[in-house]
Design a protein around this motif. Structure first.
Motif, mmCIF file in Angstrom:
data_model
loop_
_atom_site.group_PDB
_atom_site.id
_atom_site.type_symbol
_atom_site.label_atom_id
_atom_site.label_comp_id
_atom_site.label_asym_id
_atom_site.label_seq_id
_atom_site.Cartn_x
_atom_site.Cartn_y
_atom_site.Cartn_z
ATOM 1 N N GLU A 1 33.214 39.938 42.843
ATOM 2 C CA GLU A 1 33.809 39.607 44.132
ATOM 3 C C GLU A 1 35.136 40.349 44.269
ATOM 4 O O GLU A 1 35.954 40.348 43.344
ATOM 5 C CB GLU A 1 34.038 38.096 44.213
ATOM 6 C CG GLU A 1 34.560 37.592 45.533
ATOM 7 C CD GLU A 1 34.626 36.068 45.537
ATOM 8 O OE1 GLU A 1 33.623 35.427 45.909
ATOM 9 O OE2 GLU A 1 35.663 35.516 45.133
ATOM 10 N N SER A 2 35.308 41.053 45.390
ATOM 11 C CA SER A 2 36.578 41.691 45.715
ATOM 12 C C SER A 2 36.946 42.767 44.693
ATOM 13 O O SER A 2 36.141 43.651 44.399
ATOM 14 C CB SER A 2 37.665 40.614 45.824
ATOM 15 O OG SER A 2 38.824 41.130 46.418
ATOM 16 N N TYR A 3 38.157 42.696 44.107
ATOM 17 C CA TYR A 3 38.541 43.690 43.103
ATOM 18 C C TYR A 3 37.640 43.617 41.873
ATOM 19 O O TYR A 3 37.507 44.581 41.128
ATOM 20 C CB TYR A 3 40.006 43.485 42.691
ATOM 21 C CG TYR A 3 40.601 44.680 41.990
ATOM 22 C CD1 TYR A 3 41.176 45.723 42.714
ATOM 23 C CD2 TYR A 3 40.584 44.778 40.602
ATOM 24 C CE1 TYR A 3 41.720 46.819 42.076
ATOM 25 C CE2 TYR A 3 41.133 45.879 39.959
ATOM 26 C CZ TYR A 3 41.692 46.896 40.701
ATOM 27 O OH TYR A 3 42.221 47.994 40.071
ATOM 28 N N GLY A 4 37.002 42.484 41.690
ATOM 29 C CA GLY A 4 36.035 42.357 40.608
ATOM 30 C C GLY A 4 34.920 43.374 40.717
ATOM 31 O O GLY A 4 34.347 43.804 39.711
ATOM 32 N N GLY A 5 34.587 43.780 41.957
ATOM 33 C CA GLY A 5 33.546 44.783 42.154
ATOM 34 C C GLY A 5 33.952 46.149 41.637
ATOM 35 O O GLY A 5 33.134 46.897 41.095
ATOM 36 N N LYS A 6 35.223 46.490 41.807
ATOM 37 C CA LYS A 6 35.721 47.759 41.286
ATOM 38 C C LYS A 6 35.624 47.775 39.764
ATOM 39 O O LYS A 6 35.182 48.766 39.164
ATOM 40 C CB LYS A 6 37.169 47.953 41.734
ATOM 41 C CG LYS A 6 37.795 49.277 41.328
ATOM 42 C CD LYS A 6 39.183 49.417 41.945
ATOM 43 C CE LYS A 6 39.834 50.736 41.561
ATOM 44 N NZ LYS A 6 41.165 50.905 42.209
#
Length: 523
Positions: A168-173
């Motif tokens: 989710e969010s920066y977790g995807g990067k």
């Protein structure tokens, strides 16, 4: 009640009898509406000298399938500095909510869930030294590989189970970078795919589309559009000049311009508004502190912090005395500012080229990672399958709670899928109308109609397995292409897995050819 807490060579675990009606968490006694039957485990892994990462595993808790017959999903929170063991667990997809009540839409009903407090310094993870934080996603991925090597070595029963990363969010990067490292084969696991939810893959594309998105949704006037576009252009220029820390600072400025021109639109859901106190900058506050307050502190609410640093900390029993849940979150964020605005589109390209199953899902009402920006970077992919993907028309999916009402659209081609989730915001819990609980889609792609008729009765009417099937709801659902109960779907999952394994043994294909997407659908 039969309940015990013990420590094994591979960590701590807690098991509760299926007949139990009361769940003890430390000294806290809670009356549950249904028995908690699952098994848990947790531990620390030292990933670098002085740097310790915390993980928490929930074994799949199904009444009709063993955990070995269900996937393993690792959940990565955003921020950076957001805690999966805290926010993702108790606010989004774990078996209990923040009030320690059972969540009937928990993903644990359909998969084993591994929460990792990542990067170092997040949640219960911690560093002993000021220079121990990760400063870019390469370091984040390197640390995670050390943890996963320990995890799959010590829990070898998970090595053959399909392993997915959801983010989710920066977790995807971070998930994209970690997934690429997993393709190198240094971790003994059955890596099956990655799902990027509202993910910060190309930050500048998100920022550059804030103005047009807000303008078309009547949240900016002509003057506001000019102001926001001007601020976005400054961010774009800094990125083009590879001045990424400056770009992060200018990103903070652009957010302030948006807030001023929209009277405080919520970046995570445009149909809501930020309170005045959250928008008000403190005297002398630098951009790092401002952005931490905007995007990291909301993941550490007072009630969640009290839970994690109170009964949960006591339950776990292994948290060092000098470690506070969330205590190093700002350090995590501040050390990543030089990498924050750097894109990882090329990493997604490499994943697709390597044959990794990649799924993107994005909320219609998300601003910070708006769908318009996601579509822009997807159209620039160099993956050879992109022309075929672009030629497809999207397919609508009904909202299971309201048959006949569209809840999403999707397109899938080869090993790539994109889901447009309607009436959804940035996070799983920040939705304007709770008309659809968390749903889990199992998408079987490579196999087509090869197994039609070779599975159990509940799914014998299905003409093709190239359709989404819903899991994880403890009641009968209206789904595409037919209505199935949870038990029937789990029977289907088990039968399909057995069928696939039989075909693998017959024709020599590897289990990694089994493509399954487990998509959040929380709108």
């Amino acid at each position: 009640m039969s309940e015990w807490l013990a420590r094994s060579r591979t960590g701590w675990y807690r098991r509760v009898s299926p007949r139990a009606n009361v769940c003890r968490i430390s000294s806290l006694k809670l009356r549950l509406s249904s028995p908690l039957t699952g098994k848990e485990a947790w531990n620390y892994v030292t990933v670098r000298d002085g740097d310790h990462m915390f993980w928490w595993l929930y074994y799949a808790d199904s009444q009709t399938a063993e955990y070995k017959d269900l996937p393993l999903v690792m959940w990565l929170q955003g921020g950076p500095g957001g805690s999966g063991s805290g926010f993702g667990n108790f606010e989004e997809i774990g078996p209990l909510n923040r009030d320690l009540e059972p969540r009937d839409t928990s993903w644990v009903q359909a998969a084993s869930i591994l929460f990792v407090d990542n990067p170092v310094g997040t949640g219960f993870s911690y560093t002993d030294r000021p220079d121990g934080y990760a400063t870019n996603v390469s370091m984040v991925a390197s640390d995670m590989l050390v943890l996963l090597q320990h995890f799959f070595t010590e829990r070898a029963e998970f090595q053959s189970i399909p392993f997915y990363i959801f983010s989710e969010s920066y977790g995807g990067k971070m998930a994209a970078a970690i997934s690429l490292e997993l393709t190198r084969g240094t971790v003994k696991c059955n890596f099956a795919g990655v799902a990027l939810g509202d993910s910060w893959i190309s930050p500048v594309d998100s920022v550059m589309t804030w103005g047009p998105y807000l303008y078309t949704t009547s949240l900016l006037d002509d003057y506001g559009l000019t102001d926001v576009n001007s601020a976005a252009e400054a961010v774009k220029k800094a990125v083009e000049q590879q001045q990424f820390e400056k770009a992060t600072e200018l990103w903070a400025v652009a957010e302030t311009v948006v807030e001023q021109n929209t009277n405080g639109v919520n970046f995570y859901n445009i149909l809501t508004q930020e309170p005045d106190e959250k928008r008000r900058s403190a005297a002398g506050e630098d951009f790092i502190s401002l952005q931490t307050r905007r995007h990291v502190q909301p993941l550490h609410s007072l009630s969640l912090s009290e839970l994690m640093n109170g009964p949960i900390r006591k339950k776990l029993g292994i948290i060092p005395q000098n470690v506070t849940w969330g205590g190093q979150a700002e350090g995590v964020f501040s050390n990543m500012v030089g990498d924050f605005m750097r894109p990882v589109v090329d990493v997604v390209d490499q994943l697709l080229t390597a044959g990794v199953n990649v799924t993107i899902y994005n909320g219609q009402l998300d601003l910070i990672v708006d769908t318009m920006g996601q579509e822009l970077w997807v159209k620039r992919l160099k993956w050879e399958g992109l022309p075929g993907f672009n030629k497809l028309r999207w397919t609508p999916l009904d909202n299971p709670s309201y048959p006949g009402i569209t809840g999403a659209f999707y397109k899938t081609y080869k090993n790539f899928a994109f889901y447009w989730i309607l009436k959804a915001g940035h996070m799983l819990r920040l939705q304007p109308v709770p008309f659809l609980a968390t749903e889990v889609f199992l998408f079987c792609g490579h196999w087509g109609t090869a197994f039609t008729g070779n599975v159990t009765t509940p799914i014998s009417r299905a003409k093709s397995f190239q359709q989404p099937f819903l899991l994880c709801r403890p009641l009968t659902l209206s789904v595409v292409p037919l209505s199935l109960s949870l038990s029937s779907i789990l029977q289907f999952h088990k039968a399909l897995r057995q069928c696939i394994l039989a075909q693998i043994n017959k024709c020599g294909h590897r289990l990694s050819m089994w493509k399954a997407y487990i998509l959040t659908f929380h709108i």
